[in-house]
Design a protein around this motif. Structure first.
Motif, mmCIF file in Angstrom:
data_model
loop_
_atom_site.group_PDB
_atom_site.id
_atom_site.type_symbol
_atom_site.label_atom_id
_atom_site.label_comp_id
_atom_site.label_asym_id
_atom_site.label_seq_id
_atom_site.Cartn_x
_atom_site.Cartn_y
_atom_site.Cartn_z
ATOM 1 N N ILE A 154 4.328 5.328 -5.830
ATOM 2 C CA ILE A 154 4.144 5.396 -7.286
ATOM 3 C C ILE A 154 3.300 6.613 -7.651
ATOM 4 C CG2 ILE A 154 3.098 4.242 -9.282
ATOM 5 C CD1 ILE A 154 3.912 1.566 -7.886
ATOM 6 N N GLN A 155 2.254 6.879 -6.868
ATOM 7 C CA GLN A 155 1.449 8.080 -7.127
ATOM 8 C C GLN A 155 2.295 9.340 -6.986
ATOM 9 O OE1 GLN A 155 -2.206 8.741 -8.026
ATOM 10 N NE2 GLN A 155 -0.762 10.355 -8.577
ATOM 11 N N LEU A 190 2.098 -4.191 -8.636
ATOM 12 C CA LEU A 190 1.998 -2.751 -8.388
ATOM 13 C C LEU A 190 1.456 -2.004 -9.600
ATOM 14 C CD1 LEU A 190 5.352 -2.282 -6.448
ATOM 15 C CD2 LEU A 190 3.047 -2.198 -5.480
ATOM 16 N N VAL A 195 2.332 1.767 -3.507
ATOM 17 C CA VAL A 195 1.424 2.391 -4.477
ATOM 18 C C VAL A 195 1.370 3.906 -4.251
ATOM 19 C CG1 VAL A 195 -0.926 2.470 -5.378
ATOM 20 C CG2 VAL A 195 0.072 0.276 -4.716
ATOM 21 N N LYS A 196 1.395 4.318 -3.006
ATOM 22 C CA LYS A 196 1.419 5.761 -2.712
ATOM 23 C C LYS A 196 2.703 6.400 -3.238
ATOM 24 C CE LYS A 196 -1.594 5.465 1.344
ATOM 25 N NZ LYS A 196 -1.677 5.525 2.823
ATOM 26 N N ARG A 247 -5.688 2.400 -8.429
ATOM 27 C CA ARG A 247 -5.626 3.338 -7.304
ATOM 28 C C ARG A 247 -5.030 4.710 -7.614
ATOM 29 N NH1 ARG A 247 -3.315 -0.184 -2.173
ATOM 30 N NH2 ARG A 247 -4.615 -2.047 -2.434
ATOM 31 N N THR A 248 -4.392 4.869 -8.771
ATOM 32 C CA THR A 248 -3.729 6.150 -9.046
ATOM 33 C C THR A 248 -4.369 6.836 -10.253
ATOM 34 O OG1 THR A 248 -2.048 5.471 -10.670
ATOM 35 C CG2 THR A 248 -1.575 5.003 -8.331
ATOM 36 N N LEU A 275 -2.235 -2.355 -9.418
ATOM 37 C CA LEU A 275 -2.773 -1.459 -8.395
ATOM 38 C C LEU A 275 -2.614 0.006 -8.783
ATOM 39 C CD1 LEU A 275 -1.529 -3.360 -5.216
ATOM 40 C CD2 LEU A 275 -3.845 -3.334 -6.193
ATOM 41 N N THR A 276 -1.595 0.301 -9.588
ATOM 42 C CA THR A 276 -1.459 1.654 -10.141
ATOM 43 C C THR A 276 -2.664 1.968 -11.021
ATOM 44 O OG1 THR A 276 0.970 1.613 -10.061
ATOM 45 C CG2 THR A 276 -0.035 3.097 -11.660
ATOM 46 N N ASP A 333 0.829 -1.208 0.000
ATOM 47 C CA ASP A 333 0.000 0.000 0.000
ATOM 48 C C ASP A 333 0.864 1.259 0.000
ATOM 49 O OD1 ASP A 333 -2.320 -1.555 0.047
ATOM 50 O OD2 ASP A 333 -2.279 -1.688 2.223
#
Length: 231
Positions: A98-99, A126, A95-96, A133-134, A129-130, A92
């Motif tokens: 990556i954002q 990831l 992913v943040k 979530r992004t 999830l990118t 988690d």
């Protein structure tokens, strides 16, 4: 060819390797690492994307555990270290990060505003999830590990996602592949290719399961996907 930049988060700063294309402005691609850190394989992929006309950036996602990891898949000790990092990694938080990378590179003077992502192995998860979530414009997942446990997130998918799956992946068994395919094959934003007879990391140059023809096939599909989605 590349340069290092710093990316700021509420938890601190981490570094990223950046390779710039010939054009003054271009779409960007975030390259998401395997379990070996930002190593030569990842830097070569980043450089290769820059040669294809993309502003490419590979962030150090292990910085919270140990900054600057740069190991290979060529020794037992390095594999042991890689799995220790994998098991310690906070997905988690990753992913943040990556954002934060997307935000940073989107604001770069060399970026035209469009940002895609491509990830391998851990980075394949990831990348998925990118996509969910992004605010990345498109994402590509190579043999992502653990996606079968997160297929419910696909309901949040609003941007294009390309997935490369190895049919004989030792880290994504047939049952897991079945879950992924069943959940995602009819999703309007998802394009999936299965590579028959291939094992995990078939696109990792120099790796034990590298398959030149299918690596080139997947690479060509990835470039066509980015040309279609981010330009």
């Amino acid at each position: 060819m590349g340069e290092r930049i710093s990316i700021s988060t509420p938890d601190g700063e981490f570094s990223a390797y950046v390779a710039r294309p010939a054009a003054a402005k271009a779409p960007a691609v975030v390259v998401i690492q395997e379990i070996f850190g930002v190593n030569q394989v990842m830097r070569d992929i980043t450089d290769g994307l820059a040669a294809q006309g993309y502003l490419a950036i590979c962030p150090d996602l292990f910085w919270r555990i140990e900054p600057g990891i740069d190991i290979t898949d060529q020794s037992e000790a390095e594999w042991k270290k890689a799995f220790e990092l994998f098991n310690s990694f906070d997905v988690d938080a990753g992913v943040k990060d990556i954002q934060a990378t997307i935000k940073t590179i989107r604001g770069d003077a060399g970026c035209n505003g469009k940002v895609g992502a491509v990830g391998f192995c851990l980075g394949g998860l990831l990348a998925y999830l990118t996509a969910t979530r992004t605010d990345a414009d498109a994402a590509v997942s190579y043999y992502g590990v653990g996606i079968e446990n997160r297929v419910a997130e696909a309901e949040k998918l609003t941007r294009p996602l390309l997935m490369h799956i190895a049919s004989e992946d030792q880290f994504v068994p047939k049952a897991a592949q079945a879950v992924i395919l069943q959940a995602l094959k009819d999703h309007p934003q998802v394009e999936i290719h299965v590579y028959e007879g291939r094992d995990h990391a078939f696109a990792r140059a120099g790796g034990e399961h590298y398959h030149e023809a299918d690596a080139k096939l997947a690479g060509g599909r990835t470039l066509q996907f980015f040309q279609r989605t981010i330009g």
